[in-house]
Design an enzyme around this catalytic site. Structure first.
Site, PDB file in Angstrom:
ATOM      1  N   GLN A 252      10.791 -55.337 -24.572  1.00 17.84           N
ATOM      2  CA  GLN A 252      11.687 -56.396 -24.114  1.00 17.84           C
ATOM      3  C   GLN A 252      13.153 -55.988 -24.191  1.00 17.84           C
ATOM      4  OE1 GLN A 252       9.553 -59.598 -26.584  1.00 17.84           O
ATOM      5  NE2 GLN A 252      10.266 -60.722 -24.785  1.00 17.84           N
TER       6      GLN A 252
ATOM      7  N   CYS B 121       8.684 -67.418 -23.900  1.00 15.40           N
ATOM      8  CA  CYS B 121       8.912 -65.980 -24.003  1.00 15.40           C
ATOM      9  C   CYS B 121      10.334 -65.672 -23.569  1.00 15.40           C
ATOM     10  CB  CYS B 121       7.919 -65.227 -23.115  1.00 15.40           C
ATOM     11  SG  CYS B 121       8.104 -63.430 -23.155  1.00 15.40           S
ATOM     12  N   LEU B 122      11.012 -64.818 -24.339  1.00 11.29           N
ATOM     13  CA  LEU B 122      12.388 -64.458 -23.995  1.00 11.29           C
ATOM     14  C   LEU B 122      12.463 -63.686 -22.683  1.00 11.29           C
ATOM     15  CD1 LEU B 122      13.712 -63.442 -27.532  1.00 11.29           C
ATOM     16  CD2 LEU B 122      13.885 -65.654 -26.370  1.00 11.29           C
TER      17      LEU B 122
END
Length: 222
Positions: free
Chosen positions: A86, A132-133
């Site tokens: 991420q 979710c980021l």
């Protein structure tokens, strides 16, 4: 993983760092204070769909810096957990700063995590909201086991066993899935997944602006 909408702060006396109880722990975590904020990858980027590589070099300045940067990024994004892919790094590593429904704050990192297979007897699924980021904005109800055990290593190569229940179990499961190239939207039906992505498209600019403002307020560049 994004913080659940009803998440709150835990009293410092109820903190577990790397799975071990401690009397107190700073908020934000010291790693977040040391680290630099990195850009968070967004669904559609290839690295989020790739199975990440094992961490093979432990105890290095580079790995320590990555852990610090991931904590800093997690803090300004107001998340519960963050995987290395991420922040555009192809390694099996994630960090967390997550408060469960019993008010216990869990803080730590783990490399090369493997989740124990939950026993069939007594296995219970919880259907709760999850975000979710890397899917900025939407939350959806996702069933997951209410207990998780992750085995791996810390940044210095020390073996770790991290156990979680409820929301923290969900965090461990969510972040481990990231390292296999999967996101929570893959657990949704086709129509709900499409609706989630449409909602993300409408909310993403605002979410990213809030992250940048939060980073700037802390003297960090997003």
């Amino acid at each position: 993983m994004a913080v659940r909408l009803d998440g709150g702060a835990s009293p410092d006396r109820r903190v577990r760092v790397q799975g071990e109880p401690v009397d107190s722990h700073p908020r934000p975590a010291p790693e977040a204070e040391r680290g630099a904020v990195r850009r968070i990858t967004v669904i559609g980027e290839e690295i989020l769909r790739r199975r990440c590589r094992d961490v093979t070099k432990f105890g290095t300045p580079e790995l320590s810096r990555l852990v610090d940067d991931m904590f800093a990024t997690l803090h300004v994004a107001e998340g519960a957990g963050l995987a290395a892919n991420q922040v555009d790094v192809d390694l099996r590593l994630f960090v967390w700063d997550c408060t469960d429904e019993w008010g216990v704050r869990h803080v730590g990192h783990i490399a090369n995590p493997v989740l124990d297979e939950p026993p069939a007897a007594g296995r219970r699924l919880l259907e709760e909201g999850e975000g979710c980021l890397s899917v900025p904005g939407p939350y959806r109800t996702v069933p997951r086991p209410d207990h998780a055990v992750a085995r791996g290593y810390d940044k210095d190569g020390k073996p770790l066993v991290i156990e979680g229940s409820g929301y923290f179990a969900r965090c461990l499961e969510h972040e481990t899935e990231h390292l296999h190239g999967r996101l929570y939207v893959d657990r949704l039906g086709r129509r709900e997944r499409q609706a989630t992505l449409r909602e993300m498209a409408g909310s993403m600019d605002g979410v990213l602006a809030r992250r940048a403002a939060r980073a700037g307020a802390r003297g960090k560049q997003f």
